[in-house]
Design a protein around this motif. Structure first.
Motif, short mmCIF file in Angstrom:
data_model
loop_
_atom_site.label_atom_id
_atom_site.label_comp_id
_atom_site.label_asym_id
_atom_site.label_seq_id
_atom_site.Cartn_x
_atom_site.Cartn_y
_atom_site.Cartn_z
N GLU A 18 31.38 37.04 28.01
CA GLU A 18 32.21 38.18 27.68
C GLU A 18 33.20 37.76 26.60
O GLU A 18 33.70 36.63 26.59
N LEU A 19 33.49 38.67 25.70
CA LEU A 19 34.41 38.41 24.59
C LEU A 19 35.75 39.08 24.87
O LEU A 19 35.81 40.25 25.26
N PHE A 20 36.83 38.32 24.68
CA PHE A 20 38.18 38.82 24.93
C PHE A 20 39.04 38.66 23.69
O PHE A 20 38.95 37.65 23.00
N ALA A 21 39.85 39.66 23.41
CA ALA A 21 40.85 39.58 22.34
C ALA A 21 42.12 39.03 22.96
O ALA A 21 42.66 39.59 23.91
N ILE A 22 42.59 37.93 22.42
CA ILE A 22 43.74 37.23 22.98
C ILE A 22 44.92 37.34 22.01
O ILE A 22 44.73 37.29 20.79
N ASN A 23 46.10 37.49 22.57
CA ASN A 23 47.35 37.54 21.82
C ASN A 23 47.50 38.80 20.97
O ASN A 23 48.20 38.81 19.99
N THR A 24 46.83 39.89 21.34
CA THR A 24 47.07 41.16 20.67
C THR A 24 48.32 41.78 21.27
O THR A 24 48.50 41.77 22.49
N TYR A 25 49.16 42.32 20.42
CA TYR A 25 50.42 42.88 20.88
C TYR A 25 50.33 44.40 20.84
O TYR A 25 50.11 45.00 19.79
N ILE A 26 50.45 45.02 22.00
CA ILE A 26 50.56 46.47 22.11
C ILE A 26 51.86 46.74 22.85
O ILE A 26 52.01 46.36 24.02
N GLU A 27 52.79 47.36 22.15
CA GLU A 27 54.12 47.59 22.71
C GLU A 27 54.04 48.45 23.97
O GLU A 27 53.18 49.32 24.08
N GLU A 28 54.94 48.18 24.90
CA GLU A 28 54.98 48.98 26.12
C GLU A 28 55.30 50.42 25.77
O GLU A 28 56.12 50.70 24.90
N TYR A 29 54.66 51.34 26.47
CA TYR A 29 54.86 52.76 26.24
C TYR A 29 56.25 53.16 26.71
O TYR A 29 56.65 52.84 27.83
N SER A 30 57.00 53.84 25.86
CA SER A 30 58.40 54.13 26.17
C SER A 30 58.56 55.09 27.35
O SER A 30 59.54 55.02 28.07
N PHE A 31 57.59 55.99 27.56
CA PHE A 31 57.67 56.93 28.67
C PHE A 31 56.90 56.45 29.90
O PHE A 31 56.73 57.20 30.84
#
Length: 151
Positions: free
Chosen positions: A54-67
């Motif tokens: 399985e392939l994983f994307a590591i260290n991708t930053y997705i900001e926490e949803y404000s709501f």
């Protein structure tokens, strides 16, 4: 529908020579896709790694949803990428045998509103290759200025 989201990894084309590109789906939680649709993601420091087959994307930053509430996601976590079995096998062989790396190039949403990640099979550039690409960019920019001045 929604506006199109295109988040580019500008550093990847400078640091790596892209050999082949693939488009992969991403397994996301509900609040992650909402943040991506708002354009609150960054893939400049991320890379892809195999865990088993399985392939994983590591260290991708997705900001926490404000709501988001208590069910909000972590901003940096491993995210599974969805590819065909045949594509996974070819990527796995090339990464092991040739010493290539898999780098995310672009995070975008398709016409259905699903998040996709364009990944590239890349080979690292040396310093002299980077200097050469900078020279090419400078000469291209100068030629464009000259053409614009005379037209």
């Amino acid at each position: 529908m929604l506006k199109s989201v295109n988040i580019l990894n500008k550093r990847a084309r400078f640091d790596y020579e892209v050999i082949d590109t693939y488009t992969a789906g991403i397994v996301l939680a509900g609040t992650e896709i909402k943040s991506i649709r708002l354009g609150k993601a960054n893939i400049t420091e991320s890379f892809c790694e195999f865990s088993g087959m399985e392939l994983f994307a590591i260290n991708t930053y997705i900001e926490e949803y404000s709501f988001g509430n208590q069910f909000n996601h972590k901003s940096r976590s491993e995210r599974k990428l969805l590819l065909n079995r045949k594509e996974l096998k070819t990527l796995h062989k090339s990464v092991q045998a040739k010493g290539l790396t898999i780098i995310p190039l672009k995070l975008f949403t398709n016409e259905k509103g699903l998040a996709k990640l364009q990944i590239g099979l890349c080979k690292g550039k040396k310093n002299y290759d980077k200097r050469e690409s900078l020279k090419e960019q400078d000469t291209k920019r100068d030629l464009d200025r000259i053409k614009k001045a005379y037209n």
